[in-house]
Design a protein around this motif. Structure first.
Motif, PDB file in Angstrom:
ATOM      1  N   CYS B   6       1.027  -1.287  -0.038  1.00 46.83           N
ATOM      2  CA  CYS B   6      -0.097  -0.003   0.065  1.00 46.83           C
ATOM      3  C   CYS B   6       0.808   1.274  -0.106  1.00 46.83           C
ATOM      4  O   CYS B   6       1.844   1.308   0.714  1.00 46.83           O
ATOM      5  CB  CYS B   6      -0.934  -0.009   1.197  1.00 46.83           C
ATOM      6  SG  CYS B   6      -1.842   1.464   1.610  1.00 46.83           S
ATOM      7  N   TYR B   8       0.431   3.931   1.186  1.00 47.25           N
ATOM      8  CA  TYR B   8       0.399   4.696   2.463  1.00 47.25           C
ATOM      9  C   TYR B   8       0.990   3.836   3.789  1.00 47.25           C
ATOM     10  O   TYR B   8       1.485   4.202   4.660  1.00 47.25           O
ATOM     11  CB  TYR B   8      -1.114   5.093   2.755  1.00 47.25           C
ATOM     12  CG  TYR B   8      -1.715   6.021   1.547  1.00 47.25           C
ATOM     13  CD1 TYR B   8      -1.176   7.502   1.400  1.00 47.25           C
ATOM     14  CD2 TYR B   8      -2.507   5.465   0.567  1.00 47.25           C
ATOM     15  CE1 TYR B   8      -1.558   8.122   0.398  1.00 47.25           C
ATOM     16  CE2 TYR B   8      -2.690   6.244  -0.536  1.00 47.25           C
ATOM     17  CZ  TYR B   8      -2.535   7.796  -0.544  1.00 47.25           C
ATOM     18  OH  TYR B   8      -2.943   8.256  -1.593  1.00 47.25           O
ATOM     19  N   CYS B   9       0.656   2.652   3.761  1.00 52.97           N
ATOM     20  CA  CYS B   9       0.758   1.779   4.777  1.00 52.97           C
ATOM     21  C   CYS B   9       1.767   0.626   4.756  1.00 52.97           C
ATOM     22  O   CYS B   9       2.308   0.087   5.558  1.00 52.97           O
ATOM     23  CB  CYS B   9      -0.532   0.820   5.350  1.00 52.97           C
ATOM     24  SG  CYS B   9      -1.891   2.025   5.374  1.00 52.97           S
ATOM     25  N   HIS B  59      -7.295  -0.542  -0.494  1.00 51.69           N
ATOM     26  CA  HIS B  59      -6.765  -0.929   0.832  1.00 51.69           C
ATOM     27  C   HIS B  59      -8.056  -0.914   1.810  1.00 51.69           C
ATOM     28  O   HIS B  59      -8.278  -0.123   2.753  1.00 51.69           O
ATOM     29  CB  HIS B  59      -5.611  -0.163   1.474  1.00 51.69           C
ATOM     30  CG  HIS B  59      -4.979  -1.049   2.699  1.00 51.69           C
ATOM     31  ND1 HIS B  59      -3.906  -0.422   3.291  1.00 51.69           N
ATOM     32  CD2 HIS B  59      -5.067  -2.162   3.083  1.00 51.69           C
ATOM     33  CE1 HIS B  59      -3.767  -1.210   4.425  1.00 51.69           C
ATOM     34  NE2 HIS B  59      -4.281  -2.206   3.929  1.00 51.69           N
ATOM     35  N   CYS B  63      -6.325   1.614   5.423  1.00 51.09           N
ATOM     36  CA  CYS B  63      -6.247   3.163   5.277  1.00 51.09           C
ATOM     37  C   CYS B  63      -7.509   3.488   4.373  1.00 51.09           C
ATOM     38  O   CYS B  63      -7.985   4.556   4.607  1.00 51.09           O
ATOM     39  CB  CYS B  63      -5.111   3.549   4.757  1.00 51.09           C
ATOM     40  SG  CYS B  63      -4.827   3.373   2.964  1.00 51.09           S
TER      41      CYS B  63
HETATM   42 ZN    ZN Z   1      -3.366   1.401   3.212  1.00 53.92          ZN
END
Ligand code: ZN
Lengths: 189, 97
Positions: B6, B8-9, B59, B63
């Motif tokens: 991901c 972001y994660c 996701h 998130c």
């Molecule tokens: Zn994420």
């Protein structure tokens, strides 16, 4: 009108008597009720929200910050959960919405939506891993980390407050399922 | 279990994600000027790529954000993930972007 006590009955209360019988190193307990607000907005607005709330929100992904009974969980790049344990949601929401009047953001009271479970003990990570595919080693999931993830068939917010203490925040309709899942898992481990 | 990165994660288990179909399909700016066939092509027609395919993922149990992934459909290897609004890298533009 419904009394607040009826409106806010914990979905896990029937579990108190039946759920604590397994002999295991890991304990399950029901977390106290809390005011919970979901915030969405950009950096300027989240900083203003944190300043009012008294907790500096993490801008780093998957981290939470706590001061006393108040904590802020990172949920997404523009999404945070504000939680105030044992506080009145109406008051917390009222104060926040006044403080955020000049900001472009959204704030939603979701206090009624979920209930919390503490999973504690030296095998807590192992118990959670019966249904959660995340790497819960301290290196990959350190103290102070939080994330939405899955446990079995349920979606939930998982956070680690101490090395051997995890908190699970799960929607009410999934709460008995998650409790029973964890109770069965801890009796096996 | 496959790990998907991901943007972001970071790398997370496949079970947390939902596929969102082919990426980089722009909605026609003026739908009223399109013929029925053109509109149907926009709505329904997708590439059936053998090889590198750019697609959207979400996701969903994380998130919550959409992002893009360049995946090889013959090996199921995800070469790269990137945020919404970004373009696939030149070296990965095997498929029609
Ligand atoms: Zn994420």
């Amino acid at each position: 009108m419904l009394s607040p006590a009826i409106m806010r009955s914990n979905a896990l209360s029937p579990m108190r008597s039946s759920g604590t019988t397994a002999a295991s190193a890991t304990t399950l307990s029901i977390l106290p009720d809390a005011a919970k607000l979901v915030f969405r907005g950009k950096t300027e607005a989240i900083e203003a929200a944190g300043a009012h709330f008294g907790v500096k929100p993490s801008l780093e992904a998957c981290r939470f910050a706590a001061v006393g009974g108040r904590s802020v969980y990172w949920l997404g790049p523009d999404e945070w959960l504000f939680q105030a344990v044992n506080e009145d949601p109406i008051e917390v929401f009222g104060g926040m919405s006044v403080a955020l009047q000049a900001q472009a953001c959204s704030l939603v009271d979701v206090s009624h939506r979920s209930d919390g479970i503490a999973v504690a003990g030296p095998t807590a990570a192992l118990v959670l891993n019966h249904g959660c595919p995340l790497d819960l080693s301290l290196k990959a999931f350190p103290v102070g980390m939080c994330t939405r993830t899955v446990l079995g068939k349920a979606s939930l917010l998982l956070s680690r407050s101490e090395e051997h203490v995890f908190h699970v925040d799960v929607w009410r309709s999934f709460a008995p399922y998650v409790w029973q899942f964890l109770d069965e898992a801890r009796s096996l481990s | 279990m496959l790990l998907i990165n991901c943007p972001y994660c970071g790398p997370r288990p496949e079970a947390e994600f939902a596929n969102g179909g082919q990426a980089h399909i722009a909605r026609p700016a003026d739908p009223m000027s399109l013929t029925d066939d053109e509109w149907a092509a926009y709505l329904y027609m997708r590439d059936n790529t053998k090889g590198l395919h750019h697609e959207r993922w979400r996701h969903a149990n994380g998130c919550g954000r959409f992002f893009n992934a360049s995946r090889d459909t013959t090996t199921d290897v995800i070469k790269r993930t990137y945020r919404m609004g970004e373009r696939p890298e030149a070296e990965h533009q095997g498929a029609k972007p």
